[in-house]
Design a protein around this motif. Structure first.
Motif, PDB file in Angstrom:
ATOM      1  N   SER A   8     -17.459  -6.958   1.386  1.00  0.00           N
ATOM      2  CA  SER A   8     -16.797  -7.750   0.346  1.00  0.00           C
ATOM      3  C   SER A   8     -16.637  -6.949  -0.946  1.00  0.00           C
ATOM      4  CB  SER A   8     -17.584  -9.034   0.080  1.00  0.00           C
ATOM      5  OG  SER A   8     -18.897  -8.732  -0.399  1.00  0.00           O
ATOM      6  N   GLU A   9     -17.648  -6.110  -1.276  1.00  0.00           N
ATOM      7  CA  GLU A   9     -17.543  -5.276  -2.471  1.00  0.00           C
ATOM      8  C   GLU A   9     -16.460  -4.220  -2.302  1.00  0.00           C
ATOM      9  OE1 GLU A   9     -21.515  -3.876  -2.752  1.00  0.00           O
ATOM     10  OE2 GLU A   9     -22.152  -5.439  -4.152  1.00  0.00           O
ATOM     11  N   ILE A  10     -16.393  -3.646  -1.083  1.00  0.00           N
ATOM     12  CA  ILE A  10     -15.350  -2.646  -0.813  1.00  0.00           C
ATOM     13  C   ILE A  10     -13.972  -3.284  -0.937  1.00  0.00           C
ATOM     14  CG2 ILE A  10     -14.400  -1.095   0.940  1.00  0.00           C
ATOM     15  CD1 ILE A  10     -17.229  -0.775   2.049  1.00  0.00           C
ATOM     16  N   ALA A  11     -13.828  -4.530  -0.460  1.00  0.00           N
ATOM     17  CA  ALA A  11     -12.536  -5.223  -0.533  1.00  0.00           C
ATOM     18  C   ALA A  11     -12.130  -5.444  -1.984  1.00  0.00           C
ATOM     19  CB  ALA A  11     -12.609  -6.553   0.206  1.00  0.00           C
ATOM     20  N   ARG A  12     -13.088  -5.881  -2.826  1.00  0.00           N
ATOM     21  CA  ARG A  12     -12.767  -6.088  -4.240  1.00  0.00           C
ATOM     22  C   ARG A  12     -12.379  -4.780  -4.911  1.00  0.00           C
ATOM     23  NH1 ARG A  12     -17.130  -9.839  -4.031  1.00  0.00           N
ATOM     24  NH2 ARG A  12     -18.583  -8.255  -4.783  1.00  0.00           N
ATOM     25  N   GLU A  13     -13.100  -3.706  -4.578  1.00  0.00           N
ATOM     26  CA  GLU A  13     -12.798  -2.400  -5.166  1.00  0.00           C
ATOM     27  C   GLU A  13     -11.421  -1.914  -4.718  1.00  0.00           C
ATOM     28  OE1 GLU A  13     -13.366   0.748  -7.634  1.00  0.00           O
ATOM     29  OE2 GLU A  13     -14.679  -0.994  -7.388  1.00  0.00           O
ATOM     30  N   ALA A  14     -11.056  -2.223  -3.466  1.00  0.00           N
ATOM     31  CA  ALA A  14      -9.740  -1.821  -2.960  1.00  0.00           C
ATOM     32  C   ALA A  14      -8.626  -2.527  -3.712  1.00  0.00           C
ATOM     33  CB  ALA A  14      -9.647  -2.116  -1.461  1.00  0.00           C
ATOM     34  N   LEU A  15      -8.821  -3.816  -4.006  1.00  0.00           N
ATOM     35  CA  LEU A  15      -7.810  -4.564  -4.768  1.00  0.00           C
ATOM     36  C   LEU A  15      -7.666  -4.000  -6.180  1.00  0.00           C
ATOM     37  CD1 LEU A  15      -8.622  -8.228  -3.668  1.00  0.00           C
ATOM     38  CD2 LEU A  15      -6.640  -6.852  -3.015  1.00  0.00           C
ATOM     39  N   LYS A  16      -8.794  -3.654  -6.813  1.00  0.00           N
ATOM     40  CA  LYS A  16      -8.737  -3.061  -8.149  1.00  0.00           C
ATOM     41  C   LYS A  16      -7.982  -1.731  -8.118  1.00  0.00           C
ATOM     42  CE  LYS A  16     -13.071  -5.122  -9.819  1.00  0.00           C
ATOM     43  NZ  LYS A  16     -14.451  -4.826 -10.285  1.00  0.00           N
ATOM     44  N   ARG A  17      -8.227  -0.940  -7.049  1.00  0.00           N
ATOM     45  CA  ARG A  17      -7.562   0.364  -6.957  1.00  0.00           C
ATOM     46  C   ARG A  17      -6.058   0.186  -6.745  1.00  0.00           C
ATOM     47  NH1 ARG A  17     -10.837   5.070  -4.088  1.00  0.00           N
ATOM     48  NH2 ARG A  17     -12.232   4.209  -5.676  1.00  0.00           N
ATOM     49  N   LEU A  18      -5.666  -0.828  -5.999  1.00  0.00           N
ATOM     50  CA  LEU A  18      -4.236  -1.116  -5.815  1.00  0.00           C
ATOM     51  C   LEU A  18      -3.574  -1.391  -7.159  1.00  0.00           C
ATOM     52  CD1 LEU A  18      -3.994  -3.438  -2.669  1.00  0.00           C
ATOM     53  CD2 LEU A  18      -2.915  -1.214  -2.957  1.00  0.00           C
ATOM     54  N   ALA A  19      -4.251  -2.217  -7.976  1.00  0.00           N
ATOM     55  CA  ALA A  19      -3.691  -2.573  -9.278  1.00  0.00           C
ATOM     56  C   ALA A  19      -3.665  -1.368 -10.209  1.00  0.00           C
ATOM     57  CB  ALA A  19      -4.492  -3.707  -9.897  1.00  0.00           C
ATOM     58  N   ALA A  20      -4.724  -0.566 -10.204  1.00  0.00           N
ATOM     59  CA  ALA A  20      -4.792   0.590 -11.090  1.00  0.00           C
ATOM     60  C   ALA A  20      -3.706   1.607 -10.756  1.00  0.00           C
ATOM     61  CB  ALA A  20      -6.174   1.234 -11.005  1.00  0.00           C
ATOM     62  N   ARG A  21      -3.410   1.764  -9.463  1.00  0.00           N
ATOM     63  CA  ARG A  21      -2.390   2.734  -9.043  1.00  0.00           C
ATOM     64  C   ARG A  21      -0.992   2.122  -9.009  1.00  0.00           C
ATOM     65  NH1 ARG A  21      -5.589   5.706  -3.987  1.00  0.00           N
ATOM     66  NH2 ARG A  21      -7.296   6.585  -5.247  1.00  0.00           N
ATOM     67  N   THR A  26       0.755  -4.221  -0.038  1.00  0.00           N
ATOM     68  CA  THR A  26       1.091  -4.320   1.379  1.00  0.00           C
ATOM     69  C   THR A  26      -0.166  -4.074   2.212  1.00  0.00           C
ATOM     70  OG1 THR A  26       1.638  -1.971   1.476  1.00  0.00           O
ATOM     71  CG2 THR A  26       3.413  -3.483   0.912  1.00  0.00           C
ATOM     72  N   PRO A  27      -0.182  -4.541   3.467  1.00  0.00           N
ATOM     73  CA  PRO A  27      -1.352  -4.281   4.326  1.00  0.00           C
ATOM     74  C   PRO A  27      -1.669  -2.795   4.462  1.00  0.00           C
ATOM     75  CG  PRO A  27       0.020  -5.977   5.294  1.00  0.00           C
ATOM     76  CD  PRO A  27       0.791  -5.434   4.124  1.00  0.00           C
ATOM     77  N   ALA A  28      -0.603  -1.966   4.570  1.00  0.00           N
ATOM     78  CA  ALA A  28      -0.840  -0.529   4.745  1.00  0.00           C
ATOM     79  C   ALA A  28      -1.518   0.076   3.516  1.00  0.00           C
ATOM     80  CB  ALA A  28       0.488   0.183   5.034  1.00  0.00           C
ATOM     81  N   ASN A  29      -1.012  -0.282   2.302  1.00  0.00           N
ATOM     82  CA  ASN A  29      -1.616   0.259   1.084  1.00  0.00           C
ATOM     83  C   ASN A  29      -3.049  -0.241   0.900  1.00  0.00           C
ATOM     84  OD1 ASN A  29       0.678   1.682   0.417  1.00  0.00           O
ATOM     85  ND2 ASN A  29       1.506   0.074  -0.917  1.00  0.00           N
ATOM     86  N   ASP A 138       8.798  -5.359 -17.477  1.00  0.00           N
ATOM     87  CA  ASP A 138       7.351  -5.435 -17.696  1.00  0.00           C
ATOM     88  C   ASP A 138       6.582  -4.601 -16.677  1.00  0.00           C
ATOM     89  OD1 ASP A 138       7.813  -7.130 -19.801  1.00  0.00           O
ATOM     90  OD2 ASP A 138       7.611  -8.949 -18.582  1.00  0.00           O
ATOM     91  N   ASN A 139       7.086  -4.529 -15.454  1.00  0.00           N
ATOM     92  CA  ASN A 139       6.382  -3.806 -14.391  1.00  0.00           C
ATOM     93  C   ASN A 139       7.134  -2.513 -14.091  1.00  0.00           C
ATOM     94  OD1 ASN A 139       5.017  -2.883 -12.170  1.00  0.00           O
ATOM     95  ND2 ASN A 139       5.153  -4.787 -11.009  1.00  0.00           N
TER      96      ASN A 139
END
Length: 511
Positions: A8-21, A26-29, A138-139
């Protein structure tokens, strides 16, 4: 890292990394970020679309191959590499048939070249380019992804799987942006409604801003169009100028009233002072009269009393005249303020609209023509200009009266608005003449539109009391030519309308 964090911690960190980058979710990213954090190998995703294209290209030559293709389809659905491999081997091993030995490896027909029509890819590219401005800036990830997708789409050799992947990522990203833009628009509209309604509530004299507030609420009611908003903006600028004039005059009138009130109070004070002096002199004279012992002493005292009384009467008359003058000035100022208020009430409606039919007047038509012609020059699109004139309108006025004639004009304008698009413009050009501007409309379509309006008039008879009347019109339609002014186009439409009148009326001709 996987030893230090649970899934669960890895999943949260993955979401943060998606936003930071600023990567599309997408599922692949997401899988790539998750594997990177968990120190797992990043295996390429299962290429189901490509494998299904491969399976579709395989042609079964016998029953065994048909069974192998069915197994292949099922294994692709289960995303099983091993099952796909076994199914392909079974398909090739079942290639034996008449004139062939069993076990001979069959080489399937090569995959057909995957290509999209050039006009389709060009239209898709224009669609993407047209959507981008509506998504805001904005994005920064959205224009970047759009650029990548357009580059892939415009390659000489189209890589369809790559284009599909980029399109999926781009569409997923713009769906969030579009939802956000809709929410922002709705929030702004709600805020604007609240502001407008509060303005109406805060104004002590509701008649002052009733027309403006009603017009604004109508302008911001869905569906929104730039035409309505632009028109309302121009109307409000006129109203604001009128309000500024009224405000300045009101300030002057208030100052005049203040000065008149001060003069009135001062005059009352003077009268009070004069009355007090007069009272004192009367008391003094009465006391002196009480001490008189000879008749000769009484005459001077009476002369003093008479003189004081005369002066008091003169002061009173003068004060009365001054107060009457102040009253007249107050009434005149109040009348002027009332007139200013009445002018302000009608300023919005009268600025660019015909008060009878609520269509644009000549001034509003000139501005609409200028706007539409600029749009035609910019977009290189056609503009149909129609001029219509009610048939036998003078006879209608003479036989039934001008009030019925006015109602007929209102009826025609209302019916025309119901048949028009939101982008069309209706203006009253003269007594019984109307001009309709139809953007993005060639000459033939403009003529068809006016013929449909004639049919609607025929189906919906005008009611004058209990009497049904058939109203018809003759119309001329002209398409704006290159380098032509709006007045020149209206003149050509007017000439065509004249020919329609000469040809029997209730006709539409092109000019």
């Amino acid at each position: 890292m996987s030893e230090l964090k649970n899934p669960s911690e890895i999943a949260r960190e993955a979401l943060k990394r998606l936003a930071a980058r600023q990567l599309a979710p997408t599922p692949a990213n997401y899988q790539a970020c998750y594997n990177e954090i968990a120190n797992l190998p990043n295996v390429a995703p299962f290429p189901e679309p490509s494998l299904r294209q491969l399976a579709a290209a395989l042609v079964a030559r016998n029953e065994a191959q048909e069974k192998a293709l069915a197994v292949l389809d099922a294994e692709i659905g289960r995303r099983s590499w091993h099952g796909v491999q076994e199914a392909l081997i079974a398909f090739t091993n079942a290639a034996g048939g008449p004139g062939k030995e069993a076990g001979t490896i069959f080489v399937p027909n090569p995959l057909p070249a995957l290509a999209l029509p050039k006009d389709f890819t060009a239209k898709l590219a224009r669609l993407v380019e047209g959507v981008l401005p509506a998504l805001g800036d904005d994005n920064p990830r959205i224009p970047e992804m759009a650029s990548d997708f357009l580059a892939a789409l415009r390659q000489p050799e189209l890589d369809l799987p790559c284009v599909q992947d980029k399109l999926a990522s781009f569409s997923h990203q713009i769906s969030f942006a579009a939802e956000e833009q809709v929410e922002i628009r709705d929030a702004l509209l709600n805020l604007l409604h609240l502001i407008i309604e509060n303005i109406g509530e805060l104004v002590l004299d509701d008649s002052w801003l009733k027309g403006q507030v009603d017009g604004l609420l109508a302008a911001v009611a869905p569906p929104l169009t730039l035409r309505h908003l632009d028109d309302m903006g121009r109307r409000l600028r006129d109203v604001m100028a009128k309000q500024s004039e009224a405000k300045n005059r009101t300030v002057v009138a208030q100052e005049e009233l203040r000065q008149m009130l001060a003069a009135f109070i001062e005059r009352l004070s003077t009268m009070s002072e004069s009355s007090g002096t007069f009272q004192g002199r009367l008391e003094e004279s009465a006391e002196r009269i009480g001490k008189v012992t000879r008749i000769e002493e009484l005459a001077p005292l009476l002369r003093e009393v008479i003189a004081a009384t005369r002066n008091m009467a003169e002061d009173t008359a003068q004060a009365r005249d001054q107060l009457k003058g102040l009253q007249d000035k107050v009434l005149a100022t109040e009348a002027e303020l009332v007139q200013l208020h009445l002018e302000l009430d009608s300023a919005s409606a009268m600025a660019r609209h015909d008060p009878l039919t609520d269509a644009l007047n000549r001034k509003g038509l000139d501005e609409a023509l200028e706007r539409e012609i600029a749009s035609v020059r910019r977009k290189e699109t056609p503009l149909a200009v129609c001029l219509l004139d009610i048939d036998n309108f003078k006879r209608l006025n003479d036989s039934l009266g001008h009030a019925v004639g006015d109602q007929a004009l209102i009826y025609l304008a209302d019916l025309a608005r119901k048949c028009m698009r939101s982008t069309d413009t209706l203006a009253r050009y003269g007594g019984e003449e109307f001009v309709i501007l139809m953007p993005d409309t060639p000459l033939e379509l403009g003529i068809e539109t006016m013929v449909r309006l004639q049919r609607e008039l025929t189906r919906n008879l005008f009611m004058s009391g209990k009497e049904k009347l058939l109203i018809t019109f003759s119309a001329g339609v002209a398409q704006l030519a290159t380098g032509e002014t709006g007045k020149e186009a209206i003149r050509r439409a007017d000439q065509a309308m004249y020919l329609a009148k000469r040809s029997g009326k209730n006709r539409v001709l092109g000019g």
